[in-house]
Write a protein that holds these residues in place. Structure first.
Motif, short mmCIF file in Angstrom:
data_model
loop_
_atom_site.label_atom_id
_atom_site.label_comp_id
_atom_site.label_asym_id
_atom_site.label_seq_id
_atom_site.Cartn_x
_atom_site.Cartn_y
_atom_site.Cartn_z
N UNK A 32 -2.44 13.24 -20.15
CA UNK A 32 -1.69 13.61 -18.95
C UNK A 32 -2.16 14.97 -18.45
N UNK A 33 -2.65 15.01 -17.23
CA UNK A 33 -3.18 16.24 -16.65
C UNK A 33 -2.37 16.59 -15.39
N UNK A 56 -6.88 11.08 -17.79
CA UNK A 56 -8.30 10.99 -18.15
C UNK A 56 -8.58 9.62 -18.77
N UNK A 57 -9.83 9.31 -19.02
CA UNK A 57 -10.14 8.15 -19.87
C UNK A 57 -9.55 8.39 -21.26
N UNK A 91 -5.84 13.10 -29.20
CA UNK A 91 -4.96 14.18 -28.75
C UNK A 91 -5.72 15.51 -28.75
N UNK A 92 -6.53 15.75 -29.78
CA UNK A 92 -7.25 17.02 -29.88
C UNK A 92 -8.23 17.21 -28.73
N UNK A 93 -8.74 16.11 -28.20
CA UNK A 93 -9.72 16.19 -27.11
C UNK A 93 -9.06 16.24 -25.74
N UNK A 94 -7.74 16.11 -25.68
CA UNK A 94 -7.04 16.03 -24.39
C UNK A 94 -7.20 17.29 -23.54
N UNK A 95 -7.05 18.50 -24.09
CA UNK A 95 -7.20 19.69 -23.23
C UNK A 95 -8.56 19.76 -22.54
N UNK A 96 -9.62 19.51 -23.29
CA UNK A 96 -10.96 19.57 -22.71
C UNK A 96 -11.16 18.47 -21.68
N UNK A 97 -10.58 17.30 -21.94
CA UNK A 97 -10.73 16.19 -21.00
C UNK A 97 -10.06 16.51 -19.67
N UNK A 98 -8.90 17.17 -19.72
CA UNK A 98 -8.23 17.55 -18.48
C UNK A 98 -8.99 18.67 -17.76
N UNK A 99 -9.50 19.62 -18.53
CA UNK A 99 -10.28 20.70 -17.93
C UNK A 99 -11.50 20.15 -17.20
N UNK A 100 -12.09 19.11 -17.76
CA UNK A 100 -13.30 18.52 -17.18
C UNK A 100 -13.04 17.92 -15.80
N UNK A 101 -11.79 17.57 -15.50
CA UNK A 101 -11.48 17.03 -14.17
C UNK A 101 -10.72 18.05 -13.32
N UNK A 102 -10.80 19.33 -13.73
CA UNK A 102 -10.20 20.40 -12.94
C UNK A 102 -8.70 20.48 -13.03
N UNK A 103 -8.15 20.07 -14.16
CA UNK A 103 -6.70 20.05 -14.31
C UNK A 103 -6.32 20.63 -15.67
N UNK A 104 -5.03 20.53 -16.03
CA UNK A 104 -4.53 21.11 -17.27
C UNK A 104 -3.74 20.07 -18.04
N UNK A 105 -4.04 19.94 -19.33
CA UNK A 105 -3.25 19.08 -20.20
C UNK A 105 -1.83 19.62 -20.24
N UNK A 106 -0.84 18.79 -19.93
CA UNK A 106 0.51 19.31 -19.75
C UNK A 106 1.55 18.29 -20.20
N UNK A 107 2.81 18.71 -20.11
CA UNK A 107 3.93 17.86 -20.49
C UNK A 107 4.97 17.90 -19.38
#
Length: 338
Positions: free
Chosen positions: A282-283, A292-293, A297-313
């Motif tokens: 969730x970004x 993201x695709x 869970x550990x890879x979620x922050x980087x995955x969101x950053x890669x699409x210009x967003x932030x892993x969030x709740x």
């Protein structure tokens, strides 16, 4: 009120009136808890109800009971006082009652340096329960601006809106025409119902089955749309409306055996899942939710950053609904268990 607190209600309302103590007509006046008309209508409906000084200790006793030392309560004081002596009496009762056995205050006090032009301190919406706990307080008092009680009570008029229940309320994203998305995004939104005897007497033509009643289905729709404070009449311990105010963790979650990371499931509620599973993340960016695709869970922050967003709740029901709309099969949210 103790029963409500025991079933996890954390926002309470006390309607305060300043009336004579003999049937609301004779004798010396006192601050009284009752559901009645305002002073301009002679406090119609208030008679022999208990005084504020007799009601408030129930809240203090519950907060000071073993096992409740981490709880925070929002207490809405509906102002039907309009009298300097009444405000002074209310402040005195609050200070005398809402304290720990050692004498320290349970009240989250307004910062006098933040007073607005109206003489009151606006409720700071950025303050969290952790902030309240860190200050040593447990109760946040809110109400209309009245300089007579502004030392204890935040003015929430600028940061909250409220409305009686509407028969046309629908689930997210339709919601209700009363308030637009920008209101839900920036203010506390409160819906209430009025099924008391006084309201019935004033509106005797109301149908026996009131279309304005807050049913479990309507409360769920309101919760999904971002309503975060409810005024529920005649609440019972097994009342289905209580469950309808929940939007985050699913029943019996987070499970101790489910895993260490939070996953929004296909029904929109969260479950504990093994962090090594792969799911969309969730970004959030400027109020817009994307996913993201599938990743761990550990890879979620980087995955969101890669699409210009932030892993969030999500932090409110409408945010959770917006995420679910773009992730109907589920997504990691930035929350861990334990």
């Amino acid at each position: 009120m103790t029963q409500q607190l025991d079933i996890d209600v954390r926002a309470l309302e006390l309607d305060l009136h300043y009336i004579p103590r003999i049937l609301g007509l004779l004798g010396s006046r006192a601050v009284t808890v009752c559901h009645g008309q305002p002073p301009t209508a002679y406090d119609l409906g208030c008679t022999t109800e208990p005084t504020f000084a007799k009601v408030l200790p129930e809240i203090a006793t519950w907060l000071n009971a073993p096992g409740n030392d981490d709880e925070v309560v929002l207490l809405y004081l509906e102002d039907n006082l309009k009298n300097a002596a009444a405000y002074a009496s209310t402040i005195s009762t609050l200070d005398q009652v809402l304290k720990r056995p050692n004498g320290s205050s349970l009240i989250y006090k307004p910062d006098a340096s933040q007073k607005a032009a109206n003489g009151c301190v606006p409720l700071p919406t950025s303050v969290s329960r952790d902030d309240v706990r860190a200050s040593g307080a447990r109760v946040v008092l809110v109400g209309s601006c009245a300089p007579g009680w502004s030392g204890n009570v935040f003015d929430w008029n600028a940061v909250h809106v409220e409305s009686g229940s509407t028969s046309g309320y629908r689930d997210f994203p339709t919601c209700d025409a009363t308030y637009g998305p920008s209101v839900y995004a920036t203010k506390l939104v409160r819906y209430f119902e009025d099924t008391t005897l006084v309201s019935t007497l004033l509106n005797p033509t109301r149908k026996p089955v009131d279309p304005e009643a807050l049913t479990p289905a309507k409360v769920q729709a309101m919760t999904n749309c971002g309503v975060n404070v409810f005024g529920l009449d005649q609440l019972l311990p097994e009342d289905g409306r209580i469950q309808s105010t929940l939007w985050s963790w699913a029943p019996d979650e987070p499970s101790a055996t489910g895993g260490g990371c939070a996953l929004q499931g296909a029904d929109g509620r969260w479950v504990a899942a093994p962090c090594t599973e792969v799911h969309p993340a969730a970004c959030e960016d400027g109020g817009t939710w994307t996913v993201t695709p599938p990743v761990t869970f550990a890879a979620a922050p980087a995955a969101c950053t890669a699409i210009g967003s932030t892993f969030d709740v999500p932090r409110a029901g409408n945010q959770n609904s917006a995420l679910h709309a773009v992730a109907p099969a589920g997504a990691w949210v930035d929350q861990t268990v334990g």
